[in-house]
Design an enzyme around this catalytic site. Sequence first.
Site, PDB file in Angstrom:
ATOM      1  N   ASP A   6       0.828  -1.209   0.000  1.00 43.81           N
ATOM      2  CA  ASP A   6       0.000   0.000   0.000  1.00 43.81           C
ATOM      3  C   ASP A   6       0.863   1.260   0.000  1.00 43.81           C
ATOM      4  O   ASP A   6       2.045   1.238   0.349  1.00 43.81           O
ATOM      5  CB  ASP A   6      -0.951   0.014   1.194  1.00 43.81           C
ATOM      6  CG  ASP A   6      -0.226  -0.139   2.530  1.00 43.81           C
ATOM      7  OD1 ASP A   6       0.804  -0.848   2.572  1.00 43.81           O
ATOM      8  OD2 ASP A   6      -0.675   0.439   3.538  1.00 43.81           O
ATOM      9  N   GLU A  42      -0.730  -1.835   5.260  1.00 47.11           N
ATOM     10  CA  GLU A  42       0.145  -1.773   6.437  1.00 47.11           C
ATOM     11  C   GLU A  42       0.040  -0.422   7.122  1.00 47.11           C
ATOM     12  O   GLU A  42       0.213  -0.324   8.341  1.00 47.11           O
ATOM     13  CB  GLU A  42       1.600  -2.026   6.019  1.00 47.11           C
ATOM     14  CG  GLU A  42       2.573  -2.170   7.185  1.00 47.11           C
ATOM     15  CD  GLU A  42       3.056  -0.852   7.757  1.00 47.11           C
ATOM     16  OE1 GLU A  42       3.285  -0.780   8.978  1.00 47.11           O
ATOM     17  OE2 GLU A  42       3.196   0.130   6.991  1.00 47.11           O
TER      18      GLU A  42
END
Length: 395
Positions: free
Chosen positions: A81, A139
């Site tokens: 991400d 995350e």
Amino acid sequence: MKEKLMTMLEDRKDEMIQIRRHLHENPELSFEEEKTAQYIADFYKGKDVDVQTNVGNGYGIIVTIKGDKPGKVIGLRADFDALPIHEEADVPFKSKNEGVMHACGHDGHTAYMLILADCLIQLKSSIAGTIKIIHQHAEEVPPGGAKSIVESGVLDDLDAVFGTHLFPTDPVGTVGYRSGYSMAGRSYFKLVIQGTGGHGSSPQNANDPIVAGAHFVTAVQTIISRRLNPFEVGVVTIGSFDGKGTFNIIKDSIEIEGDIRYMNGETEQLIEKELRRIVGGIGEEFGVQCELTYLSDYPPLYNDPDITTRVVSTLKNANDETITNVIEFPMFSGSEDFAYYLQKIPGVFFYIGCKPKGVEKAYFNHHPKFDIDEDALLVSAKSVGYVVCEYVGQE
């Protein structure tokens, strides 16, 4: 197997860089990584592996590589991400998604892991055991992706788990480690103080929540200075005090948000207990209503000492000119949801130097000008590759 794997990785260094640049140009925020996840899944099409998609609470992907011989089961994790940051780095492959940027190196994590996984697939006949590649979403934003992947049960059979992170604090070739507690846990709190609004000329007819909030801001710092053992690590940060109004009006309510860091669970319990005590006292002292929201985001990250020793020995004895320095890093007060894997599975999270060449001081992770030396991708792949060979490889 080791020699074959390292040669394969060296030959595909340029491919790692190409993948990293593609991902860098097309970043997606946490829990919104649909296209990134599809890109990862497409990479494995036609390969002799089992691919599970939509694992956990988002776009997590688990790729299982079963060796031809029995042995241990290990996990390798890479997150994918990006962050809500407008990119200012001067690179030709700048983000095409306005306001979103890979400012933490997750594009590099995914790029090296894809090539490492593909090489391991081709070497299945030399693998004694099973390798699970964990392509993890989200995350950066609590509750994160790791916790839900662990709770899904897909990793219940792991004997060990490993992860890395790119850090620009050290030059390429540096691999950093720390045994035991290595990265801080993190909690979030929001305090809403409800008072009684009124006119600034008549404070006796109001009950000012800003005054109560100001006392809270000061008092909460005494948790660290007067309640926490000086040899323990703890931080309480007030990041937002939303009390803006009109200069001559006493506000009705305010909101305060903050961040708490700690290196072990006992410290968190102490800080939370004292925080709640202070909130209760503020309510009594100022006659205001206090509503506290407290959320434990990520736990402290604990590297298994025995496995850390084994990883360090493996890397120091690799005699690889790509890995020039294996050093102990200090404890880091940043947080990582890889800690959720390590709560259940013994393993190690280590660091890869990626300081761009020719700069005196690099921009750190999460900065809009963050960049990496892409030579670090090969260092990442080879470092994890050596660990894989140590655990499931056959000569």
